[in-house]
Design a protein around this motif. Structure first.
Motif, PDB file in Angstrom:
ATOM      1  N   ALA A  36       0.860  -1.197   0.000  1.00 30.89           N
ATOM      2  CA  ALA A  36       0.000   0.000   0.000  1.00 30.89           C
ATOM      3  C   ALA A  36       0.890   1.239   0.000  1.00 30.89           C
ATOM      4  CB  ALA A  36      -0.914  -0.003   1.222  1.00 30.89           C
ATOM      5  N   PRO A  37       0.386   2.383  -0.505  1.00 33.56           N
ATOM      6  CA  PRO A  37       1.248   3.568  -0.597  1.00 33.56           C
ATOM      7  C   PRO A  37       1.541   4.213   0.758  1.00 33.56           C
ATOM      8  CG  PRO A  37      -0.961   4.052  -1.433  1.00 33.56           C
ATOM      9  CD  PRO A  37      -0.912   2.572  -1.175  1.00 33.56           C
ATOM     10  N   VAL A  38       0.585   4.184   1.676  1.00 37.62           N
ATOM     11  CA  VAL A  38       0.703   4.916   2.945  1.00 37.62           C
ATOM     12  C   VAL A  38      -0.055   4.159   4.027  1.00 37.62           C
ATOM     13  CG1 VAL A  38       0.054   7.039   4.194  1.00 37.62           C
ATOM     14  CG2 VAL A  38       0.712   7.192   1.787  1.00 37.62           C
ATOM     15  N   GLY A  39       0.466   4.172   5.244  1.00 35.28           N
ATOM     16  CA  GLY A  39      -0.363   3.804   6.385  1.00 35.28           C
ATOM     17  C   GLY A  39       0.042   2.574   7.153  1.00 35.28           C
ATOM     18  N   SER A  40      -0.351   2.578   8.418  1.00 33.84           N
ATOM     19  CA  SER A  40      -0.181   1.455   9.328  1.00 33.84           C
ATOM     20  C   SER A  40      -1.473   1.290  10.107  1.00 33.84           C
ATOM     21  CB  SER A  40       0.967   1.727  10.315  1.00 33.84           C
ATOM     22  OG  SER A  40       2.218   1.539   9.693  1.00 33.84           O
ATOM     23  N   VAL A  41      -1.597   0.167  10.788  1.00 33.07           N
ATOM     24  CA  VAL A  41      -2.743  -0.046  11.672  1.00 33.07           C
ATOM     25  C   VAL A  41      -2.248  -0.506  13.038  1.00 33.07           C
ATOM     26  CG1 VAL A  41      -4.734  -0.408  10.169  1.00 33.07           C
ATOM     27  CG2 VAL A  41      -3.019  -2.213  10.384  1.00 33.07           C
ATOM     28  N   LEU A  42      -2.887   0.023  14.068  1.00 30.29           N
ATOM     29  CA  LEU A  42      -2.587  -0.384  15.444  1.00 30.29           C
ATOM     30  C   LEU A  42      -3.802  -1.140  15.975  1.00 30.29           C
ATOM     31  CD1 LEU A  42      -0.713  -0.219  17.961  1.00 30.29           C
ATOM     32  CD2 LEU A  42      -1.971   1.856  18.598  1.00 30.29           C
ATOM     33  N   CYS A  43      -3.574  -2.341  16.502  1.00 29.87           N
ATOM     34  CA  CYS A  43      -4.667  -3.181  17.006  1.00 29.87           C
ATOM     35  C   CYS A  43      -4.566  -3.325  18.514  1.00 29.87           C
ATOM     36  CB  CYS A  43      -4.589  -4.585  16.396  1.00 29.87           C
ATOM     37  SG  CYS A  43      -4.704  -4.603  14.614  1.00 29.87           S
ATOM     38  N   GLY A  44      -5.710  -3.439  19.176  1.00 30.77           N
ATOM     39  CA  GLY A  44      -5.727  -3.656  20.619  1.00 30.77           C
ATOM     40  C   GLY A  44      -7.147  -3.748  21.142  1.00 30.77           C
ATOM     41  N   SER A  45      -7.292  -3.654  22.454  1.00 29.24           N
ATOM     42  CA  SER A  45      -8.629  -3.660  23.056  1.00 29.24           C
ATOM     43  C   SER A  45      -9.322  -2.332  22.726  1.00 29.24           C
ATOM     44  CB  SER A  45      -8.514  -3.821  24.572  1.00 29.24           C
ATOM     45  OG  SER A  45      -7.906  -2.662  25.114  1.00 29.24           O
ATOM     46  N   ARG A  46     -10.652  -2.327  22.906  1.00 26.64           N
ATOM     47  CA  ARG A  46     -11.407  -1.092  22.672  1.00 26.64           C
ATOM     48  C   ARG A  46     -10.846   0.056  23.517  1.00 26.64           C
ATOM     49  NH1 ARG A  46     -15.731  -3.399  20.475  1.00 26.64           N
ATOM     50  NH2 ARG A  46     -16.150  -4.858  22.154  1.00 26.64           N
ATOM     51  N   GLU A  47     -10.529  -0.281  24.781  1.00 28.58           N
ATOM     52  CA  GLU A  47     -10.065   0.744  25.708  1.00 28.58           C
ATOM     53  C   GLU A  47      -8.716   1.338  25.274  1.00 28.58           C
ATOM     54  OE1 GLU A  47      -9.430  -0.775  29.665  1.00 28.58           O
ATOM     55  OE2 GLU A  47      -8.498   1.130  30.274  1.00 28.58           O
ATOM     56  N   ILE A  48      -7.793   0.462  24.913  1.00 27.72           N
ATOM     57  CA  ILE A  48      -6.456   0.962  24.569  1.00 27.72           C
ATOM     58  C   ILE A  48      -6.502   1.715  23.231  1.00 27.72           C
ATOM     59  CG2 ILE A  48      -5.419  -0.994  23.306  1.00 27.72           C
ATOM     60  CD1 ILE A  48      -3.608   0.480  26.205  1.00 27.72           C
ATOM     61  N   ILE A  49      -7.346   1.257  22.314  1.00 34.64           N
ATOM     62  CA  ILE A  49      -7.435   1.936  21.013  1.00 34.64           C
ATOM     63  C   ILE A  49      -8.135   3.298  21.171  1.00 34.64           C
ATOM     64  CG2 ILE A  49      -8.420   1.802  18.663  1.00 34.64           C
ATOM     65  CD1 ILE A  49      -5.813   0.118  19.161  1.00 34.64           C
ATOM     66  N   ALA A  50      -9.044   3.406  22.140  1.00 40.44           N
ATOM     67  CA  ALA A  50      -9.655   4.717  22.417  1.00 40.44           C
ATOM     68  C   ALA A  50      -8.585   5.704  22.902  1.00 40.44           C
ATOM     69  CB  ALA A  50     -10.768   4.573  23.459  1.00 40.44           C
ATOM     70  N   ARG A  51      -7.672   5.213  23.721  1.00 46.64           N
ATOM     71  CA  ARG A  51      -6.565   6.080  24.173  1.00 46.64           C
ATOM     72  C   ARG A  51      -5.655   6.436  23.007  1.00 46.64           C
ATOM     73  NH1 ARG A  51      -3.955   2.979  29.129  1.00 46.64           N
ATOM     74  NH2 ARG A  51      -5.871   1.823  29.421  1.00 46.64           N
ATOM     75  N   ALA A  52      -5.359   5.446  22.175  1.00 43.29           N
ATOM     76  CA  ALA A  52      -4.485   5.681  21.014  1.00 43.29           C
ATOM     77  C   ALA A  52      -5.116   6.707  20.066  1.00 43.29           C
ATOM     78  CB  ALA A  52      -4.220   4.354  20.290  1.00 43.29           C
ATOM     79  N   HIS A  53      -6.434   6.660  19.960  1.00 49.73           N
ATOM     80  CA  HIS A  53      -7.162   7.576  19.081  1.00 49.73           C
ATOM     81  C   HIS A  53      -6.968   9.032  19.542  1.00 49.73           C
ATOM     82  CE1 HIS A  53     -10.908   9.572  17.594  1.00 49.73           C
ATOM     83  NE2 HIS A  53     -10.609   8.887  16.509  1.00 49.73           N
ATOM     84  N   ARG A  54      -6.996   9.222  20.845  1.00 50.21           N
ATOM     85  CA  ARG A  54      -6.769  10.557  21.413  1.00 50.21           C
ATOM     86  C   ARG A  54      -5.338  11.030  21.130  1.00 50.21           C
ATOM     87  NH1 ARG A  54      -8.556  13.912  25.675  1.00 50.21           N
ATOM     88  NH2 ARG A  54     -10.487  12.733  25.773  1.00 50.21           N
ATOM     89  N   ILE A  55      -4.384  10.111  21.263  1.00 51.36           N
ATOM     90  CA  ILE A  55      -2.983  10.483  21.031  1.00 51.36           C
ATOM     91  C   ILE A  55      -2.741  10.761  19.550  1.00 51.36           C
ATOM     92  CG2 ILE A  55      -0.606   9.587  21.119  1.00 51.36           C
ATOM     93  CD1 ILE A  55      -1.835   8.116  23.756  1.00 51.36           C
ATOM     94  N   ARG A  56      -3.376   9.949  18.695  1.00 53.95           N
ATOM     95  CA  ARG A  56      -3.250  10.207  17.253  1.00 53.95           C
ATOM     96  C   ARG A  56      -3.736  11.615  16.942  1.00 53.95           C
ATOM     97  NH1 ARG A  56      -7.016   7.321  12.761  1.00 53.95           N
ATOM     98  NH2 ARG A  56      -8.423   8.889  13.648  1.00 53.95           N
ATOM     99  N   LYS A  57      -4.826  12.043  17.570  1.00 54.15           N
ATOM    100  CA  LYS A  57      -5.342  13.399  17.359  1.00 54.15           C
ATOM    101  C   LYS A  57      -4.292  14.442  17.757  1.00 54.15           C
ATOM    102  CE  LYS A  57      -8.316  16.370  16.174  1.00 54.15           C
ATOM    103  NZ  LYS A  57      -8.636  16.435  14.740  1.00 54.15           N
ATOM    104  N   MET A  58      -3.688  14.228  18.953  1.00 54.95           N
ATOM    105  CA  MET A  58      -2.675  15.180  19.433  1.00 54.95           C
ATOM    106  C   MET A  58      -1.467  15.225  18.507  1.00 54.95           C
ATOM    107  SD  MET A  58      -2.497  14.892  23.534  1.00 54.95           S
ATOM    108  CE  MET A  58      -2.935  13.215  23.902  1.00 54.95           C
ATOM    109  N   ALA A  59      -1.163  14.077  17.886  1.00 58.58           N
ATOM    110  CA  ALA A  59      -0.012  13.988  16.990  1.00 58.58           C
ATOM    111  C   ALA A  59      -0.347  14.524  15.594  1.00 58.58           C
ATOM    112  CB  ALA A  59       0.466  12.536  16.903  1.00 58.58           C
TER     113      ALA A  59
END
Ligand SMILES: *Cc1c(COP(=O)(O)O)cnc(C)c1O
Length: 347
Positions: free
Chosen positions: A212-235
């Motif tokens: 694929a040209p761009v991108g990665s995926v991070l997998c985990g529990s709903r809770e940890i991915i919700a936290r990751a989603h917030r950090i992705r926003k900050m980044a």
């Protein structure tokens, strides 16, 4: 006109016509509102493939590891990691810079593993002198090497028994699974899932061997991915009609996993061809990455060799050692051209 054989990385692949078509026809929405169907399809697909509740599409492997580490750790925490690990050595120290999370790097063994006694010895007691040890981060494949599955089980069980979370930088998880499937005789996706089952979070690059040209995926529990989603926003990683990229990722997962075995076969073809060349120390490739060292008086010729290959439309890197990475945009004829050129260089 001869075409260029680019073995610098498996990131150099161009999207195929079919992949471009999948991108062009992808239904799109604003992913910051959670509205992009193609992003949601990709996230659901990879979470299901690897046996997790949830997944997050991110711009890069670096952003994925950053989101993972900052989801597991707070300021003043630390993560145990190998000296050679990408998320310690090759990501600008992001977890320390953005998260005040301290790495505790350990020397890797020759097979890429961290010795269990080293891991155990690095876990700090609860004492005000120490950072709080919160996470073990492993990488598979590491420099193209497959970590033994029994080791992954032991290391992650040890970490779990000490209350540590476990993250896998599986940028090339499907290469690892492909190599493991040839050992166990089972199927690649089953092996990918088995490896992933040892970890709380797993990051996978779509932009490497999967094409694929761009991108990665991070997998985990709903809770940890919700936290990751917030950090992705900050980044700054909230992307809008990102489905145009996610569609390429879904296409890659559907169509480019099984073919990774071809890349591994090409790396082996290259290794076999080069092992006949004197002055070269050729490491056995486990997957799609081949390392070669120049021996004796030839040692000083590495820069010269890279330039010579470039003049023959062959691109390789050699920061420490010569590195050749096979991928879907090289074929056997290209590999044979590389073998012939290098053989001639040392004649
Ligand atoms: C490439 C790679 C990354 C980072 O991916 P980018 O998309 O280049 O940021 C992380 N970990 C490993 C093991 C990699 O090979």
């Amino acid at each position: 006109m001869t075409s260029i054989v680019d073995l610098r990385s498996d990131t150099v692949t161009q999207p195929t016509a079919a992949m471009r078509n999948a991108m062009m026809t992808a239904p799109l929405g604003d992913d910051v509102f959670g509205d992009d169907p193609s992003v949601n399809i990709l996230q659901g697909k990879i979470a299901e493939m690897l046996g997790f509740e949830s997944a997050l599409f991110v711009s890069s492997g670096t952003q994925s590891n950053l989101c993972a580490i900052l989801s597991h750790c707070q300021r003043g925490d630390e993560y145990i990691v190998g000296q050679l690990a990408h998320c310690y050595r090759w990501e600008g120290g992001g977890a320390a810079v953005f998260g005040s999370v301290q790495p505790q790097p350990l020397q890797q063994q020759a097979d890429g593993t961290l010795a269990l006694e080293d891991i155990e010895g690095a876990i700090k007691p609860d004492d005000a002198h120490f950072a709080r040890t919160r996470l073990l981060a492993l990488e598979n494949t590491l420099g193209g090497k497959l970590l033994p599955f029994a080791y992954l089980q032991q290391a992650t069980q040890l970490a779990g028994s000490k209350g540590l979370a476990r993250h896998l930088d599986g940028a090339r998880l499907f290469n690892a699974a492909t190599a493991q499937a040839t050992i166990t005789g089972t199927n690649v996706c089953e092996e990918a899932r088995r490896i992933a089952s040892c970890f709380d979070t797993v990051s996978v690059c779509l932009s490497k061997g999967l094409g694929a040209p761009v991108g990665s995926v991070l997998c985990g529990s709903r809770e940890i991915i919700a936290r990751a989603h917030r950090i992705r926003k900050m980044a700054g990683g909230g992307m809008r009609q990102a489905g145009i990229l996610a569609a390429a990722g879904s296409y890659a997962l559907d169509n480019h996993v099984e073919r990774l075995a071809d890349d591994h076969a090409l790396a082996k073809r290259l290794a076999d061809g080069l092992s006949a060349v004197p002055c070269l120390q050729v490491e056995r490739p486990y997957t799609n990455i081949l390392f070669v060292d120049l021996e004796g008086p030839a040692k000083k010729q590495s820069a010269g060799l890279i330039e010579y290959l470039k003049s023959h439309d062959i691109l390789v890197t050699g920061l420490y050692r010569l590195r050749f990475v096979t991928h879907m945009d090289v074929d056997a004829a290209g590999i044979d051209r590389v073998i012939a050129a290098i053989t001639k260089y040392f004649l």
